[in-house]
Design a protein around this motif. Structure first.
Motif, mmCIF file in Angstrom:
data_model
loop_
_atom_site.group_PDB
_atom_site.id
_atom_site.type_symbol
_atom_site.label_atom_id
_atom_site.label_comp_id
_atom_site.label_asym_id
_atom_site.label_seq_id
_atom_site.Cartn_x
_atom_site.Cartn_y
_atom_site.Cartn_z
ATOM 1 N N ALA A 15 0.865 -1.175 0.000
ATOM 2 C CA ALA A 15 0.000 0.000 0.000
ATOM 3 C C ALA A 15 0.904 1.227 0.000
ATOM 4 O O ALA A 15 1.744 1.387 0.877
ATOM 5 N N THR A 16 0.735 2.097 -0.993
ATOM 6 C CA THR A 16 1.595 3.264 -1.134
ATOM 7 C C THR A 16 0.762 4.528 -1.263
ATOM 8 O O THR A 16 -0.126 4.612 -2.113
ATOM 9 N N GLU A 17 1.047 5.488 -0.404
ATOM 10 C CA GLU A 17 0.382 6.789 -0.461
ATOM 11 C C GLU A 17 0.865 7.546 -1.693
ATOM 12 O O GLU A 17 2.052 7.541 -2.017
ATOM 13 N N SER A 18 -0.060 8.202 -2.394
ATOM 14 C CA SER A 18 0.303 9.038 -3.538
ATOM 15 C C SER A 18 0.299 10.498 -3.114
ATOM 16 O O SER A 18 -0.665 10.972 -2.519
ATOM 17 N N THR A 19 1.370 11.183 -3.398
ATOM 18 C CA THR A 19 1.445 12.615 -3.130
ATOM 19 C C THR A 19 1.931 13.315 -4.388
ATOM 20 O O THR A 19 2.413 12.668 -5.318
ATOM 21 N N THR A 20 1.792 14.617 -4.417
ATOM 22 C CA THR A 20 2.273 15.381 -5.572
ATOM 23 C C THR A 20 3.295 16.406 -5.109
ATOM 24 O O THR A 20 3.246 16.889 -3.980
ATOM 25 N N ARG A 21 4.198 16.701 -5.987
ATOM 26 C CA ARG A 21 5.211 17.733 -5.743
ATOM 27 C C ARG A 21 5.262 18.626 -6.976
ATOM 28 O O ARG A 21 5.005 18.189 -8.089
ATOM 29 N N ILE A 29 4.263 16.721 -10.333
ATOM 30 C CA ILE A 29 4.550 15.307 -10.549
ATOM 31 C C ILE A 29 3.997 14.488 -9.391
ATOM 32 O O ILE A 29 3.870 14.965 -8.277
ATOM 33 N N ARG A 30 3.644 13.226 -9.679
ATOM 34 C CA ARG A 30 3.126 12.316 -8.666
ATOM 35 C C ARG A 30 4.290 11.483 -8.125
ATOM 36 O O ARG A 30 5.056 10.904 -8.882
ATOM 37 N N VAL A 31 4.402 11.458 -6.808
ATOM 38 C CA VAL A 31 5.483 10.702 -6.173
ATOM 39 C C VAL A 31 4.896 9.837 -5.066
ATOM 40 O O VAL A 31 3.785 10.065 -4.584
ATOM 41 N N ALA A 32 5.645 8.833 -4.666
ATOM 42 C CA ALA A 32 5.198 7.943 -3.598
ATOM 43 C C ALA A 32 5.505 8.548 -2.240
ATOM 44 O O ALA A 32 6.508 9.220 -2.055
ATOM 45 N N GLY A 33 4.621 8.289 -1.303
ATOM 46 C CA GLY A 33 4.809 8.737 0.071
ATOM 47 C C GLY A 33 5.039 7.536 0.969
ATOM 48 O O GLY A 33 5.821 6.652 0.653
ATOM 49 N N ARG A 34 4.293 7.479 2.058
ATOM 50 C CA ARG A 34 4.437 6.358 2.998
ATOM 51 C C ARG A 34 3.986 5.050 2.366
ATOM 52 O O ARG A 34 3.125 5.030 1.500
ATOM 53 N N PRO A 54 -5.153 9.471 -0.990
ATOM 54 C CA PRO A 54 -5.187 8.628 -2.179
ATOM 55 C C PRO A 54 -3.926 7.778 -2.239
ATOM 56 O O PRO A 54 -2.893 8.132 -1.671
ATOM 57 N N GLY A 55 -4.039 6.656 -2.916
ATOM 58 C CA GLY A 55 -2.874 5.787 -3.036
ATOM 59 C C GLY A 55 -3.210 4.547 -3.828
ATOM 60 O O GLY A 55 -4.311 4.407 -4.365
ATOM 61 N N GLY A 56 -2.271 3.660 -3.871
ATOM 62 C CA GLY A 56 -2.471 2.433 -4.632
ATOM 63 C C GLY A 56 -2.007 1.217 -3.873
ATOM 64 O O GLY A 56 -1.182 1.317 -2.956
ATOM 65 N N VAL A 57 -2.560 0.089 -4.258
ATOM 66 C CA VAL A 57 -2.150 -1.187 -3.690
ATOM 67 C C VAL A 57 -1.683 -2.064 -4.840
ATOM 68 O O VAL A 57 -2.380 -2.218 -5.840
ATOM 69 N N THR A 58 -0.475 -2.577 -4.712
ATOM 70 C CA THR A 58 0.052 -3.511 -5.697
ATOM 71 C C THR A 58 0.240 -4.863 -5.029
ATOM 72 O O THR A 58 0.336 -4.964 -3.813
ATOM 73 N N LEU A 59 0.280 -5.908 -5.844
ATOM 74 C CA LEU A 59 0.410 -7.262 -5.331
ATOM 75 C C LEU A 59 1.630 -7.925 -5.942
ATOM 76 O O LEU A 59 1.771 -7.981 -7.157
ATOM 77 N N TRP A 60 2.515 -8.420 -5.070
ATOM 78 C CA TRP A 60 3.672 -9.209 -5.502
ATOM 79 C C TRP A 60 3.348 -10.668 -5.238
ATOM 80 O O TRP A 60 2.835 -11.013 -4.180
ATOM 81 N N ASP A 72 -6.823 0.935 -6.316
ATOM 82 C CA ASP A 72 -6.465 2.331 -6.059
ATOM 83 C C ASP A 72 -7.503 2.969 -5.158
ATOM 84 O O ASP A 72 -8.694 2.702 -5.286
ATOM 85 N N ARG A 73 -7.020 3.825 -4.264
ATOM 86 C CA ARG A 73 -7.914 4.649 -3.438
ATOM 87 C C ARG A 73 -7.859 6.049 -4.010
ATOM 88 O O ARG A 73 -6.810 6.672 -4.090
ATOM 89 N N ARG A 74 -9.012 6.558 -4.438
ATOM 90 C CA ARG A 74 -9.092 7.891 -5.033
ATOM 91 C C ARG A 74 -9.117 8.960 -3.947
ATOM 92 O O ARG A 74 -9.325 8.667 -2.773
ATOM 93 N N ALA A 75 -8.933 10.205 -4.334
ATOM 94 C CA ALA A 75 -8.896 11.315 -3.384
ATOM 95 C C ALA A 75 -10.217 11.470 -2.627
ATOM 96 O O ALA A 75 -10.224 11.930 -1.483
ATOM 97 N N ASP A 76 -11.326 11.063 -3.236
ATOM 98 C CA ASP A 76 -12.621 11.187 -2.558
ATOM 99 C C ASP A 76 -12.919 10.003 -1.638
ATOM 100 O O ASP A 76 -13.994 9.932 -1.038
ATOM 101 N N GLY A 77 -11.987 9.063 -1.515
ATOM 102 C CA GLY A 77 -12.141 7.928 -0.606
ATOM 103 C C GLY A 77 -12.733 6.686 -1.235
ATOM 104 O O GLY A 77 -12.871 5.667 -0.574
ATOM 105 N N THR A 78 -13.095 6.755 -2.514
ATOM 106 C CA THR A 78 -13.636 5.568 -3.178
ATOM 107 C C THR A 78 -12.504 4.662 -3.643
ATOM 108 O O THR A 78 -11.381 5.116 -3.893
ATOM 109 N N TRP A 79 -12.809 3.389 -3.747
ATOM 110 C CA TRP A 79 -11.832 2.393 -4.183
ATOM 111 C C TRP A 79 -12.212 1.841 -5.547
ATOM 112 O O TRP A 79 -13.392 1.632 -5.833
#
Length: 100
Positions: A15-21, A29-34, A54-60, A72-79
């Protein structure tokens, strides 16, 4: 929050938080956070929901040794979840209390 991943885990959710800089030229640009590693999607989803970001979940997976987009979790809280057959993102209903 730290989650212990078993040494022989066959699936790991990231699970990775999406942030912008904003770059010096003004480009956003979109960068990874926590980030958190989990053995279940429920833990990964709870991590992003608790942060309220907002953020994304990837599976290994051990079998393929690859990491792929899962949800993905959108900024409005929907998945949304990736439909592997069509390649489209589809809404993901929140599981009821007590369900996986």
């Amino acid at each position: 929050m730290t989650t212990r991943i078993p040494r022989r885990a066959t699936r790991v959710f990231y699970a990775t938080e999406s942030t912008t800089r904003t770059k010096s030229d003004g480009e956003v640009i979109r960068v990874a956070g926590r980030e958190q590693r989990s053995t279940t999607f429920r833990e990964a989803r709870k991590f992003l929901d608790d942060l309220g970001v907002p953020g994304g979940v990837t599976l290994w997976t051990e079998r393929s040794q690859q990491t792929n987009a899962y949800a993905d979790r959108r900024a409005d809280g929907t998945w949304v979840s990736l439909d592997r057959l069509t390649g489209n993102w589809v809404p993901l209903d929140k599981p009821e209390q007590g369900q996986a």
